[in-house]
Design a protein around this motif. Structure first.
Motif, PDB file in Angstrom:
ATOM      1  N   GLU A 119       0.664  -1.069  -0.047  1.00 27.92           N
ATOM      2  CA  GLU A 119       0.047  -0.028  -0.011  1.00 27.92           C
ATOM      3  C   GLU A 119       0.681   1.127  -0.006  1.00 27.92           C
ATOM      4  N   ASN A 120       1.952   1.211   0.674  1.00 30.44           N
ATOM      5  CA  ASN A 120       2.934   2.325   0.401  1.00 30.44           C
ATOM      6  C   ASN A 120       3.365   2.767  -0.683  1.00 30.44           C
ATOM      7  N   ARG A 121       3.117   1.819  -1.715  1.00 30.47           N
ATOM      8  CA  ARG A 121       3.618   2.026  -3.056  1.00 30.47           C
ATOM      9  C   ARG A 121       2.286   2.394  -4.166  1.00 30.47           C
ATOM     10  N   GLU A 122       1.239   2.667  -3.557  1.00 34.02           N
ATOM     11  CA  GLU A 122       0.044   2.930  -4.376  1.00 34.02           C
ATOM     12  C   GLU A 122       0.136   4.502  -4.158  1.00 34.02           C
ATOM     13  N   ALA A 123      -1.027   4.924  -5.276  1.00 34.18           N
ATOM     14  CA  ALA A 123      -1.059   6.302  -5.380  1.00 34.18           C
ATOM     15  C   ALA A 123      -1.172   7.306  -4.323  1.00 34.18           C
ATOM     16  N   GLU A 124      -2.423   6.827  -3.571  1.00 37.69           N
ATOM     17  CA  GLU A 124      -2.727   7.309  -2.171  1.00 37.69           C
ATOM     18  C   GLU A 124      -1.394   7.579  -1.468  1.00 37.69           C
ATOM     19  N   HIS A 125      -0.476   6.845  -1.033  1.00 44.98           N
ATOM     20  CA  HIS A 125       0.510   7.243  -0.442  1.00 44.98           C
ATOM     21  C   HIS A 125       1.545   7.829  -0.969  1.00 44.98           C
ATOM     22  N   LEU A 126       1.662   7.525  -2.047  1.00 41.77           N
ATOM     23  CA  LEU A 126       2.680   8.290  -2.914  1.00 41.77           C
ATOM     24  C   LEU A 126       2.418   9.598  -2.953  1.00 41.77           C
ATOM     25  N   LYS A 127       0.981  10.223  -2.890  1.00 43.89           N
ATOM     26  CA  LYS A 127       0.784  11.821  -2.653  1.00 43.89           C
ATOM     27  C   LYS A 127       1.474  12.165  -1.308  1.00 43.89           C
ATOM     28  N   ARG A 128       1.361  11.352  -0.478  1.00 43.59           N
ATOM     29  CA  ARG A 128       2.017  11.915   0.839  1.00 43.59           C
ATOM     30  C   ARG A 128       3.562  11.717   1.043  1.00 43.59           C
ATOM     31  N   ASN A 129       4.094  10.809   0.319  1.00 44.08           N
ATOM     32  CA  ASN A 129       5.498  10.315   0.172  1.00 44.08           C
ATOM     33  C   ASN A 129       5.948   9.906  -0.819  1.00 44.08           C
ATOM     34  N   PRO A 130       6.317  10.801  -1.997  1.00 43.29           N
ATOM     35  CA  PRO A 130       6.845  10.155  -3.315  1.00 43.29           C
ATOM     36  C   PRO A 130       7.955   9.083  -3.325  1.00 43.29           C
ATOM     37  N   HIS A 131       8.691   9.079  -2.231  1.00 42.64           N
ATOM     38  CA  HIS A 131       9.649   7.734  -2.223  1.00 42.64           C
ATOM     39  C   HIS A 131       8.604   6.538  -1.743  1.00 42.64           C
ATOM     40  N   GLY A 132       7.576   6.630  -1.281  1.00 37.87           N
ATOM     41  CA  GLY A 132       6.932   5.553  -0.981  1.00 37.87           C
ATOM     42  C   GLY A 132       7.482   4.756   0.508  1.00 37.87           C
TER      43      GLY A 132
END
Length: 204
Positions: free
Chosen positions: A36-49
């Protein structure tokens, strides 16, 4: 504020820091195993995932565990876990940097390129052939740190329990679970590790 939390040593380090500071922040779990850390929703928070990520009151996001902990220290200076003077803060930052670059990073990548390869090979660039060497570097630098503790200091920064201790303990504890156990011939580090393990914050 809100902490986007997950399994793993980095979120654990931030939770330990918060517990030691007496800071309570709402948490939202991100499923690291499912990616989930590599999905778009989290990548908005942290582009490094990466995990964890701290959402600030103004809606912006902060990542990198040292940056998060320094921010929390500035928001709640007492008890000081980085330092209450310029000299103390500089000393803690120096040792945290040494611990991170020389021990935690090679330990982490030794795992990611080795035992954790199946989880990480589709997420980040990996170098499986480097895993044994990275593990060796981490052990060598830990032995060096054991020597630095020879002056009888209780913590990495001497008499002060700091972020440097939390950072190192979190990664050594993780290493012990993923095929990189603490070499107890590093007797001073072993005593230090067991001493930190008694702190309630390690259960955070």
């Amino acid at each position: 504020m809100k902490l986007y939390d997950s399994i793993g040593p980095n979120p654990h380090i931030v939770r330990m820091f918060m517990t030691e500071k007496g800071i309570e922040i709402p948490k939202q779990t991100v499923d690291l195993r499912k990616g989930e850390n590599r999905e778009a929703e989290h990548l908005k928070r942290n582009p490094h995932g990466q995990m964890p990520t701290l959402e600030l009151d103004d809606g912006s996001y902060l990542s990198e565990i040292t940056a998060i902990c320094e921010y929390l220290e500035e928001k709640k200076p007492s008890p000081p876990l980085i330092g209450s003077t310029a000299e103390e803060r500089a000393e803690c930052r120096m040792w945290t940097r040494r611990v991170d670059l020389n021990i935690c990073e090679p330990l982490a990548n030794g795992f990611r390129y080795g035992e954790g390869l199946k989880m990480f090979e589709k997420r980040i660039p990996v170098a499986p052939e480097a895993s044994p060497g990275l593990k060796m570097v981490a052990q060598n630098r830990l032995k060096w740190l054991d020597g630095q503790m020879a002056d009888g200091r209780e913590y990495v920064c001497g008499e002060r329990f700091t972020l440097a201790d939390i950072h190192l303990w979190g990664w050594l504890n993780f290493g012990s679970q993923v095929g990189q156990p603490l070499d107890r011939s590093n007797a001073r580090i072993a005593v230090w590790f067991d001493h930190i393990a008694q702190r309630p914050s390690t259960k955070a």
